[in-house]
Design a protein around this motif. Structure first.
Motif, PDB file in Angstrom:
ATOM      1  N   LYS A 111     -23.720  35.557  -7.214  1.00 17.51           N
ATOM      2  CA  LYS A 111     -24.768  36.344  -6.561  1.00 17.51           C
ATOM      3  C   LYS A 111     -26.054  35.533  -6.419  1.00 17.51           C
ATOM      4  O   LYS A 111     -26.772  35.681  -5.430  1.00 17.51           O
ATOM      5  CB  LYS A 111     -25.026  37.638  -7.333  1.00 17.51           C
ATOM      6  CG  LYS A 111     -23.928  38.656  -7.150  1.00 17.51           C
ATOM      7  CD  LYS A 111     -24.234  39.931  -7.900  1.00 17.51           C
ATOM      8  CE  LYS A 111     -23.137  40.955  -7.672  1.00 17.51           C
ATOM      9  NZ  LYS A 111     -23.440  42.221  -8.345  1.00 17.51           N
ATOM     10  N   ASP A 138     -25.441  33.223  -3.527  1.00 14.56           N
ATOM     11  CA  ASP A 138     -25.425  33.967  -2.262  1.00 14.56           C
ATOM     12  C   ASP A 138     -26.741  34.688  -1.968  1.00 14.56           C
ATOM     13  O   ASP A 138     -26.777  35.583  -1.127  1.00 14.56           O
ATOM     14  CB  ASP A 138     -24.272  34.978  -2.269  1.00 14.56           C
ATOM     15  CG  ASP A 138     -22.913  34.296  -2.272  1.00 14.56           C
ATOM     16  OD1 ASP A 138     -22.824  33.134  -1.838  1.00 14.56           O
ATOM     17  OD2 ASP A 138     -21.941  34.937  -2.713  1.00 14.56           O
ATOM     18  N   HIS A 139     -27.804  34.343  -2.679  1.00 16.89           N
ATOM     19  CA  HIS A 139     -29.149  34.890  -2.445  1.00 16.89           C
ATOM     20  C   HIS A 139     -29.284  36.360  -2.824  1.00 16.89           C
ATOM     21  O   HIS A 139     -30.192  37.031  -2.346  1.00 16.89           O
ATOM     22  CB  HIS A 139     -29.570  34.740  -0.973  1.00 16.89           C
ATOM     23  CG  HIS A 139     -29.501  33.360  -0.434  1.00 16.89           C
ATOM     24  ND1 HIS A 139     -30.518  32.471  -0.588  1.00 16.89           N
ATOM     25  CD2 HIS A 139     -28.535  32.723   0.268  1.00 16.89           C
ATOM     26  CE1 HIS A 139     -30.183  31.333  -0.005  1.00 16.89           C
ATOM     27  NE2 HIS A 139     -28.994  31.460   0.516  1.00 16.89           N
ATOM     28  N   GLU A 140     -28.395  36.908  -3.629  1.00 18.85           N
ATOM     29  CA  GLU A 140     -28.459  38.327  -3.946  1.00 18.85           C
ATOM     30  C   GLU A 140     -29.349  38.645  -5.137  1.00 18.85           C
ATOM     31  O   GLU A 140     -29.858  39.754  -5.236  1.00 18.85           O
ATOM     32  CB  GLU A 140     -27.049  38.881  -4.193  1.00 18.85           C
ATOM     33  CG  GLU A 140     -26.185  38.868  -2.948  1.00 18.85           C
ATOM     34  CD  GLU A 140     -24.792  39.387  -3.213  1.00 18.85           C
ATOM     35  OE1 GLU A 140     -24.620  40.214  -4.121  1.00 18.85           O
ATOM     36  OE2 GLU A 140     -23.873  38.951  -2.507  1.00 18.85           O
ATOM     37  N   ILE A 141     -29.509  37.718  -6.070  1.00 19.88           N
ATOM     38  CA  ILE A 141     -30.358  37.945  -7.232  1.00 19.88           C
ATOM     39  C   ILE A 141     -31.113  36.679  -7.589  1.00 19.88           C
ATOM     40  O   ILE A 141     -31.002  35.692  -6.912  1.00 19.88           O
ATOM     41  CB  ILE A 141     -29.581  38.359  -8.513  1.00 19.88           C
ATOM     42  CG1 ILE A 141     -28.131  38.067  -8.474  1.00 19.88           C
ATOM     43  CG2 ILE A 141     -29.900  39.666  -9.005  1.00 19.88           C
ATOM     44  CD1 ILE A 141     -27.407  38.496  -9.715  1.00 19.88           C
TER      45      ILE A 141
END
Length: 103
Positions: free
Chosen positions: A83, A86-89
């Protein structure tokens, strides 16, 4: 003139063993080289080659870099690391971080 050093959090991945490695550094090119070609008794030696998957600038605070590195490592989760990649957190948890583009 004041000189200061920038610190980075980096995430490496080994396709060979499907492992991630998280670290901090002030010289990303040297550090990736060391992981791929350095001492043969290191943890990362067994899982070579390593590919840089994500890089974040922490600013000029080494202690911030160490805190963030430890936070990520304590999660002990591939899902969490993916994550981040993938730039999610991470930038929401540590808003001072800036993702760095690399070649």
């Amino acid at each position: 003139m004041t000189f200061f050093m920038l610190f980075y959090i980096y995430i490496l991945h080994s396709n060979k063993s499907d492992k991630f490695y998280i670290g901090y550094t002030s010289n990303i090119h040297l550090r990736v080289f060391q992981h791929n070609f350095g001492a043969k008794l290191s943890y990362t030696h067994k899982h070579r080659p390593w590919k840089l998957k994500a890089l974040f600038c922490c600013g000029n605070s080494k202690s911030d870099a160490i805190t963030i590195e430890n936070f990520i490592k304590k999660q002990k989760s591939k899902t969490f690391i993916k994550k981040i990649i993938d730039h999610e957190i991470l930038t929401t948890v540590f808003p001072k971080l800036v993702r760095v583009k690399f070649c």
